[in-house]
Design a protein around this motif. Structure first.
Motif, short mmCIF file in Angstrom:
data_model
loop_
_atom_site.label_atom_id
_atom_site.label_comp_id
_atom_site.label_asym_id
_atom_site.label_seq_id
_atom_site.Cartn_x
_atom_site.Cartn_y
_atom_site.Cartn_z
N GLN A 1 0.84 -1.19 0.00
CA GLN A 1 0.00 0.00 0.00
C GLN A 1 0.88 1.24 0.00
N ASN A 2 0.54 2.17 -0.88
CA ASN A 2 1.26 3.44 -0.99
C ASN A 2 0.27 4.57 -0.74
N THR A 3 0.39 5.24 0.40
CA THR A 3 -0.51 6.33 0.76
C THR A 3 0.26 7.64 0.81
N ASP A 4 -0.45 8.72 1.12
CA ASP A 4 0.19 10.04 1.20
C ASP A 4 1.13 10.15 2.39
N THR A 5 0.90 9.34 3.42
CA THR A 5 1.69 9.48 4.65
C THR A 5 2.76 8.40 4.80
N ASP A 6 2.55 7.20 4.21
CA ASP A 6 3.52 6.12 4.41
C ASP A 6 3.37 5.05 3.34
N ASP A 7 4.35 4.15 3.31
CA ASP A 7 4.32 2.94 2.47
C ASP A 7 4.22 1.73 3.39
N HIS A 8 3.39 0.78 2.97
CA HIS A 8 3.19 -0.45 3.76
C HIS A 8 3.42 -1.66 2.89
#
Length: 288
Positions: free
Chosen positions: A111-118
Motif C-alpha cells: 500500500q502506498n498512501t500520502d503518509t507512508d508505504d506499507h
C-alpha cells in the motif's frame, strides 16, 4: 461254631479300622490341597474391556492394537511491525533471510498512501527455523516497532481426533461386512446410510489432522514493513502560483457544485407558486 465266628469277628474289626484310617487320610489330603483362606467363593469375572482407550485401538478382529505414541504438537505463530528506511532494500534483505531459513511468502500486499508505504507479508517457515527467522528480522531489517510470538499446544486435540478416527474406521469395516450379509432392502438402506455418515466424519477428521500437521510443521509469521513519508519536503516544492491556481480551481468547483445542487431542486420550485396561490385564497376567505 465258635471257631467260625471268631475269625469273622477279627476280619470285620480290621475292615472298620482301615476305613477310619482312609477317611482320616482323605481329609488330611483335602486340607493340604485347599487351604482355608482359598475355600471362599471365587472372585467375579473381570469386566469386559472398554471400547477403545487412548493407548490402544481394536483391530478388525477385535484384538487390541497399540497406537503409536504421538509426539507433541505445538503451533507457533507471530507478527512483527518493522520500520525501514527503504522498502525495496528491505525486500532484498528479506529474500536473503527467507532463502537461508527455507521459508516462503504465502501472501504479499503493498500500500502506498500520502503518509507512508506499507508492505504486509505472510511468511511460512519450517518449525525448527522459526526462532532463527524472527531473530534475523529483529536484527537485520529495520527498527522493530512491535513483536508478538505465541505457541499453542494441540497435542491433546490431535490425540483425541486420532482415536476417534480409528474407532470410526473400525465401525466402517464392520458396517461393510454387515452390508454383505444384509437380508432385506430396509437393512441395506440403513447400513448404507450409516456407512455414508461414517465416511463423511472420517473425511472431516482426516482433514483436521492434515491442517494441524501443516500448522505444526510450518509456522506462520506476519511481517509489516512500514516507511513514513515526510510531508514537509513534498509541500515545500509547490510554489505560491501553483497553490493560488489550485485555490481558484477548488473555489470554482465548489460554486459549480452549489449551482448544480440548486438546479436539482427544480420540482420544489414548481410547487412553490401553487402553494402561494392556496395560501392567498385561504387568507381572503378568512378575512371575509
Amino acid at each position: 461254631m465258635r471257631t467260625l465266628l471268631l475269625p469273622l469277628f477279627f476280619i470285620i474289626l480290621i475292615n472298620c479300622s482301615k476305613s477310619n484310617a482312609d477317611k482320616q487320610a482323605v481329609s488330611v489330603d483335602l486340607m493340604e490341597v485347599i487351604p482355608e483362606d482359598k475355600v471362599s467363593s471365587a472372585p467375579p469375572p473381570p469386566p469386559p474391556p472398554a471400547e477403545i482407550s487412548k493407548a490402544s485401538a481394536l483391530t478388525s478382529t477385535g484384538i487390541p492394537k497399540k497406537i503409536d505414541t504421538i509426539s507433541r504438537k505445538v503451533i507457533k505463530n507471530g507478527d512483527m511491525r518493522i520500520q525501514v528506511g527503504d522498502i525495496k532494500k528491505a525486500q532484498s534483505q528479506i529474500n536473503d533471510i527467507l532463502n537461508k531459513n527455507k521459508a516462503y511468502i504465502q501472501k504479499e500486499q503493498f500500500q502506498n498512501t500520502d503518509t507512508d508505504d506499507h508492505l504486509d507479508l505472510t511468511i511460512r517457515v519450517p518449525h525448527k527455523n522459526f526462532d532463527e527467522l524472527v531473530n534475523s528480522f529483529s536484527n537485520g531489517v529495520g527498527s522493530v516497532l512491535s513483536k508478538n510470538i505465541s505457541s499453542n499446544d494441540v497435542t491433546e486435540e490431535y490425540t483425541d481426533i486420532s482415536i476417534k478416527l480409528a474407532n470410526k474406521k473400525i465401525y466402517l469395516e464392520k458396517y461393510r461386512d454387515m452390508l454383505k450379509s444384509a437380508a432385506t432392502t430396509k437393512d441395506m438402506l440403513e447400513i448404507q446410510e450409516n456407512i455414508r455418515e461414517l465416511e463423511d466424519e472420517i473425511d472431516v477428521a482426516e482433514g483436521r489432522l492434515r491442517f494441524i500437521d501443516d500448522r505444526v510443521n510450518y509456522s506462520t509469521l506476519e511481517v509489516s514493513l512500514y516507511k513514513e513519508k515526510v510531508r514537509s519536503s513534498a509541500t515545500s516544492k509547490i510554489g505560491f502560483g501553483s497553490r493560488f491556481i489550485d485555490s481558484l480551481t477548488e473555489g470554482w468547483n465548489g460554486f459549480v457544485s452549489f449551482f448544480l445542487g440548486i438546479i436539482s431542486l427544480w420540482p420544489y420550485f414548481l410547487l412553490f407558486p401553487f402553494i402561494v396561490f392556496l395560501w392567498r385564497k385561504w387568507k381572503s376567505r378568512k378575512n371575509k
